[in-house]
Design a protein around this motif. Structure first.
Motif, mmCIF file in Angstrom:
data_model
loop_
_atom_site.group_PDB
_atom_site.id
_atom_site.type_symbol
_atom_site.label_atom_id
_atom_site.label_comp_id
_atom_site.label_asym_id
_atom_site.label_seq_id
_atom_site.Cartn_x
_atom_site.Cartn_y
_atom_site.Cartn_z
ATOM 1 N N LYS A 1 3.832 -13.745 -8.669
ATOM 2 C CA LYS A 1 4.536 -13.383 -7.436
ATOM 3 C C LYS A 1 5.178 -14.618 -6.828
ATOM 4 C CE LYS A 1 3.051 -9.260 -7.829
ATOM 5 N NZ LYS A 1 3.941 -8.207 -8.235
ATOM 6 N N VAL B 1 5.844 -8.769 3.225
ATOM 7 C CA VAL B 1 5.422 -8.154 1.972
ATOM 8 C C VAL B 1 4.661 -6.869 2.267
ATOM 9 C CG1 VAL B 1 5.294 -10.347 0.724
ATOM 10 C CG2 VAL B 1 3.265 -9.455 1.881
ATOM 11 N N ASP C 1 -1.176 -4.506 -5.978
ATOM 12 C CA ASP C 1 0.079 -5.238 -6.144
ATOM 13 C C ASP C 1 0.592 -5.663 -4.780
ATOM 14 O OD1 ASP C 1 2.248 -6.429 -7.367
ATOM 15 O OD2 ASP C 1 3.046 -4.596 -8.211
ATOM 16 N N VAL D 1 4.480 -6.421 -3.019
ATOM 17 C CA VAL D 1 5.931 -6.344 -3.224
ATOM 18 C C VAL D 1 6.660 -6.699 -1.938
ATOM 19 C CG1 VAL D 1 5.714 -4.563 -5.015
ATOM 20 C CG2 VAL D 1 5.966 -3.874 -2.639
#
Length: 70
Positions: A30, A38, A66, A68
């Motif tokens: 990342k 995020v 996760d 993103v």
């Protein structure tokens, strides 16, 4: 998994100590800019308390599937 430490994290409500964010290795590498917003996928937080002398401390571990861009 991989770990990232977010220093001096805080919310609008309460200041907090360091929060360790743990992502599985399958989430991949990342790269985010400083202060970039995020979104965490399936976040779960755990608090671990401990004592040193007469003072109490808490480690916050935030795991997610996760992370993103928001």
């Amino acid at each position: 998994g991989s770990e990232m430490c977010i220093r001096d994290s805080y919310s609008d409500v309460q200041r907090a100590d360091d929060i360790i964010v743990v992502l599985p290795a399958s989430a991949g590498e990342k790269n985010f800019e400083s202060e970039e917003k995020v979104k965490l996928i399936n976040p779960k937080i755990t608090a671990e308390g401990y004592k040193i002398g007469t003072r109490g401390f808490t480690n916050y571990i935030l795991s997610a599937d996760d992370m993103v861009k928001a």
